[in-house]
Structure formats: structure tokens, C-alpha cells
Scaffold this motif. Structure first.
Motif, PDB file in Angstrom:
ATOM      1  N   GLU A   7      47.399  33.985  81.388  1.00 45.00           N
ATOM      2  CA  GLU A   7      46.630  35.046  82.043  1.00 45.00           C
ATOM      3  C   GLU A   7      46.908  36.395  81.390  1.00 45.00           C
ATOM      4  OE1 GLU A   7      45.791  36.875  86.527  1.00 45.00           O
ATOM      5  OE2 GLU A   7      47.310  35.312  86.232  1.00 45.00           O
ATOM      6  N   THR A   8      48.163  36.657  81.048  1.00 44.16           N
ATOM      7  CA  THR A   8      48.507  37.913  80.375  1.00 44.16           C
ATOM      8  C   THR A   8      47.751  38.043  79.060  1.00 44.16           C
ATOM      9  OG1 THR A   8      50.729  37.863  81.333  1.00 44.16           O
ATOM     10  CG2 THR A   8      50.404  39.272  79.421  1.00 44.16           C
ATOM     11  N   PHE A   9      47.756  36.970  78.265  1.00 44.78           N
ATOM     12  CA  PHE A   9      47.073  37.003  76.973  1.00 44.78           C
ATOM     13  C   PHE A   9      45.564  37.173  77.137  1.00 44.78           C
ATOM     14  CE2 PHE A   9      44.643  34.350  73.949  1.00 44.78           C
ATOM     15  CZ  PHE A   9      44.717  35.211  72.859  1.00 44.78           C
ATOM     16  N   LEU A  10      44.946  36.389  78.007  1.00 45.60           N
ATOM     17  CA  LEU A  10      43.488  36.454  78.156  1.00 45.60           C
ATOM     18  C   LEU A  10      43.034  37.805  78.700  1.00 45.60           C
ATOM     19  CD1 LEU A  10      42.686  32.871  79.525  1.00 45.60           C
ATOM     20  CD2 LEU A  10      42.398  33.746  77.187  1.00 45.60           C
ATOM     21  N   THR A  11      43.831  38.388  79.581  1.00 45.05           N
ATOM     22  CA  THR A  11      43.492  39.719  80.108  1.00 45.05           C
ATOM     23  C   THR A  11      43.502  40.745  78.976  1.00 45.05           C
ATOM     24  OG1 THR A  11      44.407  39.204  82.286  1.00 45.05           O
ATOM     25  CG2 THR A  11      44.183  41.533  81.716  1.00 45.05           C
ATOM     26  N   ARG A  12      44.538  40.717  78.148  1.00 47.02           N
ATOM     27  CA  ARG A  12      44.615  41.669  77.048  1.00 47.02           C
ATOM     28  C   ARG A  12      43.513  41.389  76.017  1.00 47.02           C
ATOM     29  NH1 ARG A  12      49.684  41.623  76.129  1.00 47.02           N
ATOM     30  NH2 ARG A  12      50.253  43.636  76.991  1.00 47.02           N
ATOM     31  N   ALA A  13      43.180  40.132  75.803  1.00 46.58           N
ATOM     32  CA  ALA A  13      42.120  39.794  74.848  1.00 46.58           C
ATOM     33  C   ALA A  13      40.770  40.339  75.299  1.00 46.58           C
ATOM     34  CB  ALA A  13      42.050  38.278  74.673  1.00 46.58           C
ATOM     35  N   TRP A  19      42.457  43.309  68.828  1.00 43.50           N
ATOM     36  CA  TRP A  19      43.911  43.246  68.598  1.00 43.50           C
ATOM     37  C   TRP A  19      44.214  42.150  67.575  1.00 43.50           C
ATOM     38  CZ3 TRP A  19      46.741  40.028  72.818  1.00 43.50           C
ATOM     39  CH2 TRP A  19      48.052  39.743  72.431  1.00 43.50           C
ATOM     40  N   PRO A  20      44.830  42.478  66.419  1.00 47.66           N
ATOM     41  CA  PRO A  20      45.096  41.490  65.355  1.00 47.66           C
ATOM     42  C   PRO A  20      46.346  40.676  65.662  1.00 47.66           C
ATOM     43  CG  PRO A  20      45.843  43.641  64.655  1.00 47.66           C
ATOM     44  CD  PRO A  20      45.254  43.835  66.038  1.00 47.66           C
ATOM     45  N   VAL A  21      46.197  39.635  66.453  1.00 48.61           N
ATOM     46  CA  VAL A  21      47.356  38.947  67.019  1.00 48.61           C
ATOM     47  C   VAL A  21      48.027  37.983  66.048  1.00 48.61           C
ATOM     48  CG1 VAL A  21      45.896  37.157  68.071  1.00 48.61           C
ATOM     49  CG2 VAL A  21      48.164  37.596  68.981  1.00 48.61           C
ATOM     50  N   LEU A  22      47.270  37.319  65.153  1.00 53.06           N
ATOM     51  CA  LEU A  22      47.837  36.233  64.369  1.00 53.06           C
ATOM     52  C   LEU A  22      47.312  36.237  62.942  1.00 53.06           C
ATOM     53  CD1 LEU A  22      49.339  33.422  64.211  1.00 53.06           C
ATOM     54  CD2 LEU A  22      47.189  32.395  64.999  1.00 53.06           C
ATOM     55  N   ASP A  23      48.250  36.175  61.976  1.00 57.43           N
ATOM     56  CA  ASP A  23      47.904  35.965  60.569  1.00 57.43           C
ATOM     57  C   ASP A  23      48.512  34.663  60.108  1.00 57.43           C
ATOM     58  OD1 ASP A  23      46.444  38.378  59.481  1.00 57.43           O
ATOM     59  OD2 ASP A  23      48.164  39.364  60.418  1.00 57.43           O
ATOM     60  N   PHE A  24      47.717  33.899  59.332  1.00 58.74           N
ATOM     61  CA  PHE A  24      48.202  32.626  58.813  1.00 58.74           C
ATOM     62  C   PHE A  24      47.492  32.336  57.503  1.00 58.74           C
ATOM     63  CE2 PHE A  24      48.039  27.977  58.376  1.00 58.74           C
ATOM     64  CZ  PHE A  24      49.378  27.645  58.549  1.00 58.74           C
ATOM     65  N   GLU A  25      48.255  32.258  56.437  1.00 57.73           N
ATOM     66  CA  GLU A  25      47.709  31.917  55.119  1.00 57.73           C
ATOM     67  C   GLU A  25      46.433  32.706  54.798  1.00 57.73           C
ATOM     68  OE1 GLU A  25      47.388  27.652  55.077  1.00 57.73           O
ATOM     69  OE2 GLU A  25      49.558  27.388  54.846  1.00 57.73           O
ATOM     70  N   ARG A  26      46.550  34.017  54.824  1.00 54.31           N
ATOM     71  CA  ARG A  26      45.490  34.967  54.464  1.00 54.31           C
ATOM     72  C   ARG A  26      44.306  34.973  55.434  1.00 54.31           C
ATOM     73  NH1 ARG A  26      46.551  32.910  49.093  1.00 54.31           N
ATOM     74  NH2 ARG A  26      47.835  34.398  47.935  1.00 54.31           N
ATOM     75  N   LYS A  27      44.443  34.349  56.581  1.00 52.38           N
ATOM     76  CA  LYS A  27      43.382  34.410  57.586  1.00 52.38           C
ATOM     77  C   LYS A  27      43.914  35.118  58.821  1.00 52.38           C
ATOM     78  CE  LYS A  27      40.014  31.757  60.266  1.00 52.38           C
ATOM     79  NZ  LYS A  27      38.996  32.789  60.049  1.00 52.38           N
ATOM     80  N   ARG A  28      43.162  36.085  59.315  1.00 50.04           N
ATOM     81  CA  ARG A  28      43.569  36.852  60.485  1.00 50.04           C
ATOM     82  C   ARG A  28      42.729  36.455  61.695  1.00 50.04           C
ATOM     83  NH1 ARG A  28      45.041  43.079  60.277  1.00 50.04           N
ATOM     84  NH2 ARG A  28      46.960  42.015  59.684  1.00 50.04           N
ATOM     85  N   PHE A  29      43.386  36.336  62.840  1.00 50.82           N
ATOM     86  CA  PHE A  29      42.717  36.068  64.114  1.00 50.82           C
ATOM     87  C   PHE A  29      42.928  37.264  65.027  1.00 50.82           C
ATOM     88  CE2 PHE A  29      43.394  31.939  62.337  1.00 50.82           C
ATOM     89  CZ  PHE A  29      42.341  31.149  62.790  1.00 50.82           C
ATOM     90  N   THR A  30      41.844  37.838  65.495  1.00 51.83           N
ATOM     91  CA  THR A  30      41.965  38.856  66.541  1.00 51.83           C
ATOM     92  C   THR A  30      42.154  38.156  67.876  1.00 51.83           C
ATOM     93  OG1 THR A  30      39.604  38.927  67.033  1.00 51.83           O
ATOM     94  CG2 THR A  30      40.412  40.390  65.266  1.00 51.83           C
ATOM     95  N   ALA A  31      42.566  38.911  68.863  1.00 50.95           N
ATOM     96  CA  ALA A  31      42.765  38.323  70.184  1.00 50.95           C
ATOM     97  C   ALA A  31      41.462  37.759  70.737  1.00 50.95           C
ATOM     98  CB  ALA A  31      43.331  39.375  71.136  1.00 50.95           C
ATOM     99  N   GLY A  32      40.363  38.459  70.489  1.00 57.35           N
ATOM    100  CA  GLY A  32      39.069  37.973  70.969  1.00 57.35           C
ATOM    101  C   GLY A  32      38.701  36.651  70.321  1.00 57.35           C
ATOM    102  N   GLU A  33      38.910  36.531  69.005  1.00 56.13           N
ATOM    103  CA  GLU A  33      38.597  35.281  68.304  1.00 56.13           C
ATOM    104  C   GLU A  33      39.496  34.139  68.779  1.00 56.13           C
ATOM    105  OE1 GLU A  33      37.201  37.233  64.023  1.00 56.13           O
ATOM    106  OE2 GLU A  33      39.307  36.721  64.396  1.00 56.13           O
TER     107      GLU A  33
END
Length: 511
Positions: A7-13, A19-33
Motif C-alpha cells: 500500500e505504501t508503494f502503490l500510494t507513492r506511485a 519516481w525512478p525506483v529501479l534500474d537494472f541492466e541499463r533499463k529504468r523503471f519509474t514507480a508508475g511503470e
């Protein structure tokens, strides 16, 4: 008031979709994605019949798919079963059967390992694979990306309640079959709140995370803390010392690194070999295995920073921590987190002990798990009437409240009626110039009940003589603590996080 980390994560998303929450092997995931994919995975699970409380196993290496499946299982009302990627058919058969996992998310190698187990896993109905399986599978199998793309928009999702089961984390099983520790959503949320408060974790932090996500340290400290604080994570598939050192030296956005002692030892070696210097970070954290005072000093000398060592376990997530502000004492694991308690008790009478006395560490608080999955006997044995959980770890508390781990209660050696704590002997032997690594354990002895045995990995330039090591201990410890047998090996058996597997050593030596 939020009742789950999800719930905390989805509310902030929703509030901060970019919000650029996660990078992995040159790919970035925003919180919305990320939230969009989490919802799609959850809707796919519900569409395929997953019911609240049913178990989804994650037998998967670090990747965005792990994060999506983890949060997506929660969003569907399911329970995550964490599975070590090094496990093979014996361990897999036990864990997936015991948990009655209905779905397993895995890769090609994992699918191949699971295929022969169909007859032993009647509850397992289908697989999700992040890459094509190596051949025909005995279960219906869905491609991960295709499953997300085909998820129906209409499946209803509800946020989990605090008392709902979130995770089954199987203990390492050093004695007997591993047991599933039941962590509730409120346990997870209480602990991440305590950790982020103690370590001053904020949305300005960026973590380099190369620890495996199937383990408490990587998942419930690294990932959970990132999601709760609103920070970001540079997630790596695995730890490679040269790559981690390059990132820590060159990426100015990184503020934190978490590792196990083995990782720090390799970083020190790599830095000395290459002459690279790590930029000052806000926080270096070590856990999951004892950090020797010597390695503590090596890291401080090499990187110009003092590691913060903490203490946790599958059943409780994090228990104690050295202070963020204040003295970080080498060889200790600090004090309880905010809102949590810890004490030392006599291993036989269970009476609380004073400062400087060695006994079993017990903990209590909102972070402590609900018990062992379908094992009321083991649960009753693990708790006392006042809710104190018996960790199985031996330790002591000093006059300032700092805790020190001295070993496992089951590893206590009783030789000739005297208690010998293996770590005390290990720390002495580690000072010898001929010793690269050491593990001390007890083996049956007809005269003393148990004898102290030291298993040594020698330094190649100066192989040790057994008697010299015995004399080295006798000069520094009581005579009954000296090894009565010294065994030289090329390497110590370790688990995925670098912890020495003494039960494996014991089996080899007795065999």
C-alpha cells in the motif's frame, strides 16, 4: 494508516509516477511503470484462479520480474514463497511440497530442475517462466511478458490486511528439514519502518544492490527499504567484485551499499589490486554472517568508512544495529531497532543474564514472525509465554547495551564439562599469519564428550603446522579451548550468502 508495504508503494506511485525506483541492466523503471506491471501480474494471477492465501513460489534470480512477481503476488492476495536459486531437487521438492505452492515463477534452468518433480508436487498447477523453458514441461507454462500483456483489466484487486500472511521464508535448515517462517504484512511493515528510521533512509538515497532477492538481506532490507523510503535502487543480477567496485567508484548518485563479509573482502582485494578508490558513501552495511574485526578495519582503511554491522534472521528480519550516529564497534551487532527488544538468557534456566554473560539471544517486538508454517510444535518451542522468540544465537550484551554474537546455541561445544564458544577460538586463529580462513566445531570424543576441531584454509605462502596453531591458541585462551584436532582444507563450504555451513563440515569430518 497504511497496513502493508504494498500500500505504501502503490500510494507513492500514484502520487509520484515518475519516481525512478529501479534500474537494472541499463533499463529504468519509474514507480508508475512498475506499479502498472505489478497490477497486471496480480490480475493475471486472479484470472487464472489464484485465491487469497494461496502460495506463489519465486525460484528466480535478481531481475525486475522478481520484483513485479513479488509485489504482484501480494496485490492478488497471495503469499510469496522464497526459494534459493542454488537449491536443487531435494530442497525444491521439500519446500514447494511443504508450502503447497500453486504457481512457480522461474527461469529456464529452474524449469529444468522442477520438471522431474511433478509427481511430488500435486499442488503445483502452472509455471510462469521469464525465458523459454528448455523443452516440454509437465505443467501449463506461461511466458512472463505475455502473461502481463494478456492480463484482463476487470479482475478485482484488494490491498492485503496487516494480519494477512505475506511471505513464507524457509530457514536454512542446518538441522533437519527447513521450516517455513510465516511473516505477516504487519511484521514486514513494522520492520522496514524501524530500519529506515534507524539508518536515516530517505528518498534521496540510491542503493547498489547485488545481494540475492530470495534472501532477507537483499529483499527485506534492500528492496523493502527502497520502496518504503521512496529512494531508488541499482539492482544487479549478481555480485561481481570488479563491477561493484567500478560502480561505487564512478557513480556519483549512489549513497549506499549493502553486502555480506565475503563481498567486502573481495571488494578490498579488488581495490588493493587495482588501486581504485570508492567515493564516500552515506552508508555501508554488513550482515548475514559475522564480520571479523580485521575485515572491519580493512574496509575502513581501504574505503575510508566504517561499516555499520547489523543482525537479523529469516524469522524476524532485522533485530539489532550499530548506530548510524555514534560508535560502530567492530565485532558487535549493536542495539535493538526502535520499537524492538532483545535480551540474553541462560541456555538452561532461561533466566535473563547481565552484561558480559554469554547465553542465548531472545527478541520481541512487532517484527517477529507469527510462527512456523504448519508446525505448531516448533512454534511453541520457539516462543516463551511472554512472547520472547528464541533465536538460537549465542551472544552477550556489554555494559553499554551493544550485543555480540558468539555462535549458534546448537554449535556450543561442551568439552570436559566446559563451554567452548567456537567464534572465540576462530577469532584467535584468524590472527595467525598462516590462516586465511577458519571454522571451529565440536565432534564426539569418548573422553571429553566433544573435542574442539579447527578446520583451516591456509595462506598459500605460509602453510601452518598443526601444533603451532594449537600452541598459538594455548598462549591466548584457556587450555580446554585449544583445538585437539586441526584439519587443513582448500575451501570452507558456504551458502549463497557466504555463511560457513558447519553442518556440511561436520558431516564430511564424521564421514
Amino acid at each position: 494508516m497504511e497496513t502493508s508495504l504494498l500500500e505504501t508503494f502503490l500510494t507513492r506511485a500514484r502520487q509520484q509516477p515518475d519516481w525512478p525506483v529501479l534500474d537494472f541492466e541499463r533499463k529504468r523503471f519509474t514507480a508508475g511503470e512498475l506499479a502498472q506491471r505489478v497490477s497486471a501480474f496480480a490480475r493475471a494471477l486472479v484470472h487464472h484462479g489464484l485465491k487469497p492465501g494461496e502460495r506463489v513460489a519465486l525460484f528466480l534470480e535478481n531481475s525486475p520480474a522478481f520484483v513485479i512477481a513479488y509485489l504482484g503476488t501480494w496485490s492478488a492476495g497471495g503469499v510469496v514463497v522464497l526459494v534459493n536459486t542454488q537449491y536443487r531437487q531435494v530442497e525444491l521438492g521439500h519446500i514447494l511440497s511443504d508450502a503447497e505452492a500453486r504457481v512457480c515463477v522461474t527461469g529456464a534452468e529452474g524449469a529444468a530442475e522442477l520438471a522431474p518433480l511433478q509427481a511430488r508436487l500435486p499442488a503445483l498447477e502452472w509455471l510462469v517462466t521469464v525465458e523459454p523453458p528448455p523443452g516440454p514441461m509437465p505443467w501449463p507454462t506461461h511466458d512472463f511478458d505475455a502473461l502481463l500483456a494478456s492480463a484482463p483489466a476487470s479482475a478485482a484487486l484488494r490491498l492485503p490486511e496487516g494480519d494477512a500472511l505475506a511471505v513464507l521464508g524457509y530457514t536454512s535448515g542446518t538441522t533437519g528439514r527447513s521450516k517455513g517462517a510465516m511473516l505477516l504484512h504487519r511484521n514486514v511493515l513494522a520492520n522496514v519502518r524501524a530500519v529506515t528510521e534507524a539508518w536515516r533512509w530517505t528518498n534521496a538515497d540510491r542503493l547498489l544492490l547485488a545481494l540475492p532477492l530470495f534472501h532477507t538481506h537483499g529483499l527485506m532490507v534492500g528492496l523493502h527499504g527502497t520502496l518504503y523510503s521512496g529512494g531508488s535502487v541499482d539492482l544487479r543480477r549478481r555480485f561481481v567484485a570488479s563491477e561493484a567496485l567500478a560502480a561505487l567508484s564512478e557513480d556519483a548518485s549512489l549513497t549506499m551499499f549493502f553486502g555480506v563479509p565475503t563481498m567486502y573482502g573481495r571488494l578490498v582485494e579488488e581495490a588493493r589490486r587495482t588501486g581504485a578508490r570508492v567515493r564516500p558513501l552515506r552508508l555501508l552495511v554488513s550482515g548475514s554472517a559475522p564480520l571479523s574485526p580485521q575485515l572491519f578495519e580493512d574496509v575502513a582503511e581501504t574505503f575510508g568508512q566504517r561499516i555499520l554491522e547489523r543482525y537479523g534472521m529469516t524469522e524476524t528480519i532485522m533485530n539489532t544495529t550499530n548506530p548510524y550516529e555514534g560508535e560502530r564497534r567492530p565485532g558487535t551487532v549493536g542495539l535493538p531497532y526502535p520499537g524492538q527488544e532483545a535480551r540474553v538468557v541462560d541456555v538452561r534456566t532461561r533466566a535473563p543474564l547481565g552484561a558480559g554473560e554469554t547465553g542465548e539471544i531472545e527478541v520481541r517486538g512487532p517484527h517477529v514472525f507469527a510462527g512456523y508454517w504448519r508446525r505448531p510444535d516448533a512454534t511453541a518451542e520457539a516462543f516463551d509465554a511472554e512472547g520472547w522468540f528464541r533465536t538460537g544465537d549465542l551472544g552477550e550484551r556489554d555494559a553499554d547495551g551493544y550485543f555480540r554474537i558468539t555462535g549458534r546455541a546448537r554449535e556450543l561445544i561442551i568439552s570436559g564439562g566446559f563451554n567452548v564458544y567456537p567464534r572465540e577460538v576462530e577469532e584467535v586463529l584468524a590472527l595467525h599469519p598462516s590462516v586465511a580462513e577458519v571454522a571451529v566445531l565440536g565432534l564426539p570424543d569418548p573422553d571429553f564428550g566433544e573435542q574442539v576441531v579447527a578446520v583451516i584454509v591456509p595462506r598459500p605462502e605460509a602453510p601452518p603446522e598443526a601444533q603451532a596453531l594449537v600452541d598459538f591458541c594455548k598462549d591466548r585462551l584457556a587450555s580446554f579451548k585449544k583445538p585437539r584436532r586441526v584439519v587443513v582444507v582448500e575451501a570452507l563450504p558456504r551458502n549463497a550468502l557466504g555463511k560457513v555451513q558447519k553442518h556440511v563440515l561436520r558431516e564430511r569430518l564424521q564421514g
